[in-house]
Every structure is written in C-alpha cells, then in structure tokens.
Write a protein that holds these residues in place. Structure first.
Motif, PDB file in Angstrom:
ATOM      1  N   ASP A 194       0.819  -1.232   0.000  1.00 55.78           N
ATOM      2  CA  ASP A 194       0.000   0.000   0.000  1.00 55.78           C
ATOM      3  C   ASP A 194       0.846   1.273   0.000  1.00 55.78           C
ATOM      4  OD1 ASP A 194      -2.549  -1.558   2.117  1.00 55.78           O
ATOM      5  OD2 ASP A 194      -2.049  -1.767  -0.017  1.00 55.78           O
ATOM      6  N   PRO A 195       1.937   1.327   0.803  1.00 52.99           N
ATOM      7  CA  PRO A 195       2.717   2.594   0.829  1.00 52.99           C
ATOM      8  C   PRO A 195       3.578   2.799  -0.421  1.00 52.99           C
ATOM      9  CG  PRO A 195       3.287   1.166   2.717  1.00 52.99           C
ATOM     10  CD  PRO A 195       2.505   0.342   1.768  1.00 52.99           C
ATOM     11  N   VAL A 196       3.729   1.764  -1.269  1.00 55.86           N
ATOM     12  CA  VAL A 196       4.633   1.873  -2.431  1.00 55.86           C
ATOM     13  C   VAL A 196       3.990   2.759  -3.503  1.00 55.86           C
ATOM     14  CG1 VAL A 196       5.896   0.585  -4.199  1.00 55.86           C
ATOM     15  CG2 VAL A 196       5.609  -0.390  -1.903  1.00 55.86           C
ATOM     16  N   THR A 197       4.811   3.675  -4.072  1.00 56.00           N
ATOM     17  CA  THR A 197       4.267   4.643  -5.036  1.00 56.00           C
ATOM     18  C   THR A 197       3.804   3.971  -6.332  1.00 56.00           C
ATOM     19  OG1 THR A 197       6.441   5.012  -6.014  1.00 56.00           O
ATOM     20  CG2 THR A 197       5.811   6.448  -4.163  1.00 56.00           C
ATOM     21  N   SER A 198       2.912   4.639  -7.033  1.00 47.96           N
ATOM     22  CA  SER A 198       2.434   4.115  -8.319  1.00 47.96           C
ATOM     23  C   SER A 198       3.540   4.179  -9.371  1.00 47.96           C
ATOM     24  CB  SER A 198       1.202   4.899  -8.784  1.00 47.96           C
ATOM     25  OG  SER A 198       1.520   6.276  -8.796  1.00 47.96           O
ATOM     26  N   GLU A 199       4.510   5.121  -9.195  1.00 47.26           N
ATOM     27  CA  GLU A 199       5.632   5.173 -10.157  1.00 47.26           C
ATOM     28  C   GLU A 199       6.443   3.875 -10.069  1.00 47.26           C
ATOM     29  OE1 GLU A 199       4.929   7.692  -8.181  1.00 47.26           O
ATOM     30  OE2 GLU A 199       4.285   9.187  -9.653  1.00 47.26           O
ATOM     31  N   ALA A 200       6.719   3.436  -8.836  1.00 47.76           N
ATOM     32  CA  ALA A 200       7.497   2.197  -8.653  1.00 47.76           C
ATOM     33  C   ALA A 200       6.747   1.027  -9.283  1.00 47.76           C
ATOM     34  CB  ALA A 200       7.735   1.953  -7.164  1.00 47.76           C
ATOM     35  N   LYS A 201       5.447   0.945  -9.002  1.00 46.58           N
ATOM     36  CA  LYS A 201       4.629  -0.161  -9.543  1.00 46.58           C
ATOM     37  C   LYS A 201       4.557  -0.072 -11.074  1.00 46.58           C
ATOM     38  CE  LYS A 201       1.907  -0.583  -5.294  1.00 46.58           C
ATOM     39  NZ  LYS A 201       0.739  -0.043  -4.571  1.00 46.58           N
ATOM     40  N   ASN A 202       4.540   1.174 -11.584  1.00 43.03           N
ATOM     41  CA  ASN A 202       4.470   1.369 -13.037  1.00 43.03           C
ATOM     42  C   ASN A 202       5.736   0.858 -13.711  1.00 43.03           C
ATOM     43  OD1 ASN A 202       5.253   3.351 -15.441  1.00 43.03           O
ATOM     44  ND2 ASN A 202       3.023   3.027 -15.382  1.00 43.03           N
ATOM     45  N   LEU A 203       6.891   1.059 -13.067  1.00 42.62           N
ATOM     46  CA  LEU A 203       8.157   0.560 -13.644  1.00 42.62           C
ATOM     47  C   LEU A 203       8.183  -0.966 -13.576  1.00 42.62           C
ATOM     48  CD1 LEU A 203      10.926   0.824 -14.889  1.00 42.62           C
ATOM     49  CD2 LEU A 203      11.867   1.337 -12.618  1.00 42.62           C
ATOM     50  N   ILE A 204       7.750  -1.545 -12.449  1.00 45.10           N
ATOM     51  CA  ILE A 204       7.706  -3.011 -12.332  1.00 45.10           C
ATOM     52  C   ILE A 204       6.813  -3.577 -13.444  1.00 45.10           C
ATOM     53  CG2 ILE A 204       6.891  -4.950 -10.922  1.00 45.10           C
ATOM     54  CD1 ILE A 204       7.651  -3.277  -8.424  1.00 45.10           C
ATOM     55  N   ASP A 205       5.620  -2.948 -13.634  1.00 44.76           N
ATOM     56  CA  ASP A 205       4.687  -3.448 -14.655  1.00 44.76           C
ATOM     57  C   ASP A 205       5.296  -3.353 -16.064  1.00 44.76           C
ATOM     58  OD1 ASP A 205       1.746  -2.036 -12.972  1.00 44.76           O
ATOM     59  OD2 ASP A 205       2.918  -3.853 -12.598  1.00 44.76           O
ATOM     60  N   SER A 206       6.157  -2.332 -16.299  1.00 43.66           N
ATOM     61  CA  SER A 206       6.771  -2.157 -17.627  1.00 43.66           C
ATOM     62  C   SER A 206       7.898  -3.161 -17.860  1.00 43.66           C
ATOM     63  CB  SER A 206       7.335  -0.735 -17.745  1.00 43.66           C
ATOM     64  OG  SER A 206       6.298   0.205 -17.516  1.00 43.66           O
ATOM     65  N   LEU A 207       8.443  -3.705 -16.769  1.00 39.03           N
ATOM     66  CA  LEU A 207       9.503  -4.727 -16.882  1.00 39.03           C
ATOM     67  C   LEU A 207       8.884  -6.134 -16.876  1.00 39.03           C
ATOM     68  CD1 LEU A 207      12.083  -3.107 -14.423  1.00 39.03           C
ATOM     69  CD2 LEU A 207      12.341  -3.290 -16.907  1.00 39.03           C
TER      70      LEU A 207
END
Ligand SMILES: CCCCCCCNC(=O)OC[C@@H]1O[C@H](OC)[C@H](O)[C@@H](O)[C@H]1O
Length: 268
Positions: free
Chosen positions: A232-245
C-alpha cells in the motif's frame, strides 16, 4: 608461467556448477583477486566451449557496474579466470539483512543494475542469469557500487535478432518467452530486473510456488500482484516501472534504456 607461480590461493568464496571461486593474491604486487577455477576434461567439449565463451565475453566487458576480469591462465585441464575481489557480498544477503529496501535505496540500486544491463546489451551480450545472488556489492559501505557477476550463462547475440539459445537461467527469474520455448533476446534480462525490483521493494518474489510448473504458469500469464498491506505505501511510479519490466510480451517490455528514462529512476 603458471597461475600458481604468480598467485597464492586462499579460502573458497563461492561455488559454481562447474567451477569454484577462491580468494587469491599476486605474489609480487600483493593485490587480491577472486579467481574462478574451472576444470575442463578434454572429453567434455561442452565445458570447454562454455568457459571459453565466458572468457571471450568477460574480456570485452569493461564497466564500473560489472565485475572486471583481470587475467586468464590456461593450463592443461584447468582454466583460471582472475576477477576483481568484491568484498561487500551479494545483494541477496543485503536484502535478507534489511528485509526490504526504501524506494530511494531501491532506485539507486536498480539504476546501477540497469546501467550494467544497458552496457552488456550495447555489447550484444545477454547475461541470462540476473538475480540478487549475482549482484555483488563493492564494499560494506552504504554507497557501495553494485557489480554484475557470473557471465557463465551469458550469450552473444546479433543486435535485436531473437533466437532459441536454449533453456537457461534460474526458475523464479525466467522470462515467459523462455518458458514457452520461443526465440528470445536481450529483453529476458529486463524481465529478470523486474523480478529483482519487486523483491527489493517487498522482500519476497512476484512469482513463487513450491511446484515449479505452477510457478511457470504464473510467469507465462504475468500472474503477480501487490498484496496489502505491505504494497500500500509503495508509489504508483514504482509499480508502473515493475509493470513495464514484467510485461509478458517482450516487444512491449521496457528496454534497459527505456527503464533508465523512467521517472522512478531518472528523477531522483
Ligand atoms: C562466478 C563467476 C564470476 C566470478 C566473479 C568473482 C567476483 N569477485 C568476487 O569477489 O566474488 C566474491 C564472492 O564470489 C562468489 O560469487 C562469484 C560468491 O558467491 C559471492 O558471495 C561473492 O561474494
């Protein structure tokens, strides 16, 4: 001259499937190194080709975030590859000790990993076994450099052409295209970077099942999520990079250069 005429050998640092890594020091300069010792019986053509490929690939790589090859000795049935001594241990141990990283620390770490991958790919080398065990820390300091190690599974590719180079890597880090036995290329390393980034931020992997084939099912379907409450505390930018990899289609997946331009990496 032989390896043992020039170096004293000390404790074992690690063990590969066909080799052992030991600490050594040059008798004259007293400089310390890590020597990878591989015994190749002439009978085993495959083993000889493998160590000769690793040597050829390591010789052409020279980058701050890659463990540097210094020298090679070839004796009758034994090859000695002499590398930088890297004293900070594996990123794997660091994650275990710290449980997981802050986003700032994970970003600094991932930027260095992506720099090493971008460089390898610019030299038409695919590592094929990127994982925390093969990411070493240059020292015990907080600002230690990350060094990509162990090119024992790496392959030379011709630019962006894909090909079936065989089933190689570590189960939890295998890209979908490898599991599906499709032709593959440089993008398999970026999938593995996605797995590493997920682990850095959570302390556990995105794909796991004690049944390897169930885990492979999760991978080929890109079946991972961000469980509450830890994500929950993890930013959407971090999740967006994970999703792009962790994009199942290698054509859609980020390249190393794409990832280095992502705001979560570039805007630090
Ligand atoms: C294995 C082929 C590449 C050798 C690279 C040597 C890097 N220099 C190097 O100093 O490696 C040290 C140890 O050696 C092993 O990893 C190779 C341990 O598993 C690691 O924990 C690592 O700390």
């Amino acid at each position: 001259t032989t390896f043992h005429e020039n170096y004293d050998v000390f404790e074992e640092l690690g063990k590969g499937s066909f080799s052992v890594v030991k600490r050594c020091s040059h008798k004259v300069t007293k400089a310390e190194y890590a020597v990878k010792i591989a015994h190749v019986s002439y009978a085993n053509e495959k083993a000889i080709r493998r160590i000769e490929r690793e040597e050829r690939i390591c010789r052409k790589l020279n980058h701050i975030n890659i463990v540097q090859l210094h020298n090679v000795y070839t004796e009758r049935e034994t090859r000695y590859l002499i590398f930088d001594l890297v004293t900070g241990g594996e990123l794997f141990e660091e994650i275990c000790n710290r449980k997981y990283f802050s986003e700032a620390d994970a970003s600094v770490c991932m930027q260095q990993i992506l720099e090493s991958v971008q460089y390898c790919h610019s030299m038409n080398v695919v590592h094929r076994d990127i994982k925390p065990e093969n990411l070493l820390l240059s020292s015990k300091n907080k600002d230690a450099k990350i060094k990509l190690a162990d090119f024992g599974l790496s392959v030379e590719v011709s630019n962006e052409k894909t090909y079936w180079f065989g089933f190689a890597g570590t189960p939890g880090y295998l890209a979908p295209e490898v599991i599906k036995k499709n032709p593959y290329g440089k993008r398999v390393d970026l999938w593995a970077c996605g797995v590493v980034l997920y682990i850095l931020l959570a302390g556990y992997p995105p794909f796991w099942d004690e049944d390897k084939y169930k885990m492979y099912e999760q991978i080929v379907h890109g079946d991972y999520d961000y469980p509450s409450p830890e994500w929950d505390p993890v930013t959407s930018e971090a999740k967006n990079l994970i999703d792009s990899l962790l994009s199942v289609d290698p054509e859609k997946r980020f390249s190393a250069s794409d990832a280095l331009r992502h705001p979560w990496i570039a805007n630090r």
